[in-house]
Design a protein around this motif. Structure first.
Motif: not given
Ligand SMILES: C[S@@+](CC[C@H](N)C(=O)[O-])C[C@H]1O[C@@H](n2cnc3c(N)ncnc32)[C@H](O)[C@@H]1O
Length: 493
Positions: A180-207
């Motif tokens: 986080s201290d290596k790129l001063p001035g660059l706007r970044t966001i932290p990696g995600l800790k939760s996400w869903c998976v979106i299928g080919k037909n846009q269906d959403i799976y949480n697990s």
């Protein structure tokens, strides 16, 4: 670009760029390796790889201009990259860039065509190769080394899911580094800790349990975030997401596992890609150094400390060959691995074949501007110290008659013998407290000089001499006309 910046590259590092073409990041890495300008041959090196043979040549084009004797381009499937033999064993790399093929949805801003083709299913097919390439990267990483995993996709399946899987597979051996201290001035966001998976037909799976049976071969368990107790140990928040709209740019996600343990793997099997057959890399042997190179050495006054055994050609016969130079580490890598790894390109061209086909002596080879930084400290003869007026005349014309140069240069020409052939031209520009050395190769003809300096370098040197931009443009336009009308054959004879 960001990935090479966070690799913190030092001149002694052994570096692997696993998916390197077209090579913009490789070029950046090579520049970092050469950060100490006083040493044109650092002990470290860069091996740049790509599975696509055609794209390897784009990579050649991109990095050749950097004139480094410390990089080699190879052509392999990175997920099956064989161990490379080196010195007492196999190479473990200090730094690895793993910039994998991805769905590219982070580049939607600059590639509007992607909008039509994009489908969340792309990530499903890519994740497995991304994971395999990154896994091989970690196996090739030295203890304490750093690897950056990066994509230009925003999809967590291609990013956090891959990193999470790597951290679990190599548990206790790698960890994510906080940058986080290596790129001063660059706007970044932290990696995600939760996400869903979106299928080919846009269906959403949480697990994974929610994925229908007919989709389970595509949406696999490792595409989902792990359970909370595992998540806590992974520190996925140390990944960085550089979102296009935050910077008004494109997306790059980077993960930086640092390996604390080495993995050994015996010669992985690999499929040979279909490729264009390359000429071999043939290093000078004792007979070349004592014979042919001896003549060249006398002509240019080459210091005996010059490492002539690091010279190579691509054609076995003596006639008409170009001569290249590589660092001693690379020589060793090529020699030990040439029979099992497809090397595409390496080396800086030091001497180039001329049109003097019937002339069997050293004059049929001219010095190449590419290699000037390497030979400069070793070549003591055929050097001409210019005055500023000479520099301006030489840079403004394709050919310059000796009579138009200063008396000092004319005297030096007489002193270096009547032999036609290459000379090294030198001039020091003083700017403020700085001494800027300008050094370029020219051909000494019977009565004229022909500098081998590209238009872009001429523009640069002229601007260092405080010539204004309009005059420089005028000079270059006239030069272009002069070059078109001049007879190329006469100027070397
Ligand atoms: C995102 S691009 C790399 C961009 C590059 N790092 C740069 O900065 O210019 C991905 C590259 O991976 C290569 N690639 C795809 N599959 C590969 C594999 N199995 N092994 C090695 N390279 C692969 C592609 O040919 C492509 O050139």
């Amino acid at each position: 670009m960001i990935p090479p910046l966070v690799l913190d590259i030092q001149p002694h590092h052994k570096i692997l760029d696993m998916c390197a073409a077209p090579g913009s990041k490789t070029a950046q890495i090579i520049e970092c390796l050469h950060r100490d300008e006083s040493n044109p041959i650092p002990s470290g090196f860069v091996i740049a790889n790509d599975v696509d043979n055609k794209r390897c040549y784009t990579l050649v084009h991109q990095v050749k201009r950097l004139e480094s004797p410390c990089f080699a381009i190879i052509n392999h499937d990175a997920s099956n990259l064989p161990n490379l033999k080196f010195r007492d064993g196999n190479i473990s790399f200090d730094r690895i860039l793993c910039d994998v093929p991805c769905s590219g949805d982070g580049t939607l801003r600059k590639n509007p065509d992607l909008w039509k083709k994009w489908n969340p299913g792309h990530a499903f097919s890519l994740q497995s190769i991304q994971l395999r390439i990154a896994t091989r990267g970690i196996q090739l990483l030295a203890p304490g080394g750093l690897m950056v995993y990066s994509t230009c996709s925003m999809n967590p399946i291609e990013n956090e899911a891959v990193v999470s899987q790597l951290l679990q597979t190599f548990q206790g051996q790698i960890s994510l580094v906080n940058i986080s201290d290596k790129l001063p001035g660059l706007r970044t966001i932290p990696g995600l800790k939760s996400w869903c998976v979106i299928g080919k037909n846009q269906d959403i799976y949480n697990s994974f349990e929610e994925v229908p049976k007919n989709m389970q071969s595509l949406a696999r368990p490792n595409m989902f975030a792990p359970s909370n107790d595992i998540l806590e140990q992974l520190h996925l928040e140390r990944c960085i997401r550089v979102l296009p709209h935050h910077q008004d740019t494109e997306e790059t996600s980077q993960k930086r596992p640092a390996e604390e343990n080495v993995f050994n793997e015996d010669g992985a099997n690999f499929k040979r890609a279909r490729y264009h057959r390359e000429n071999p890399f043939i290093f000078f042997e004792e007979k070349d150094i004592k014979g042919f190179w001896q003549e060249i050495s006398e002509f240019f006054g080459v210091d005996p400390s010059f490492p002539a055994d690091q010279l190579m050609t691509r054609i076995a016969s003596d006639s008409g060959r170009n001569i290249y130079f590589v660092s001693d580490s690379l020589k060793e890598i090529v020699t030990l691995n040439q029979d099992r790894i497809k090397f595409i390109n390496m080396g800086v061209r030091l001497l180039v074949r001329t049109d003097l086909r019937n002339d069997k002596d050293k004059r049929s080879l001219r010095l190449s501007q590419e290699g000037i930084a390497i030979i400069n400290k070793y070549f003591s003869k055929r050097r001409i110290q210019l005055e500023q007026q000479d520099l301006l005349i030489l840079l403004s014309h394709a050919h310059t008659q000796f009579a138009n140069l200063s008396q000092s240069v004319q005297n030096q020409i007489q002193n270096i013998s009547n032999d036609l052939g290459s000379v090294i031209c030198l001039f020091n520009i003083k700017q403020h407290d700085l001494d800027i050395p300008i050094i370029f190769v020219s051909w000494r003809g019977r009565s004229s000089f022909r500098p081998f300096v590209s238009h872009s370098s001429r523009k640069f040197y002229l601007s260092l001499c405080n010539i204004d931009q309009m005059t420089i443009n005028d000079i270059i336009n006239k030069l272009t006309i002069e070059e078109k009308t001049s007879n190329q054959k006469n100027d070397v004879s």
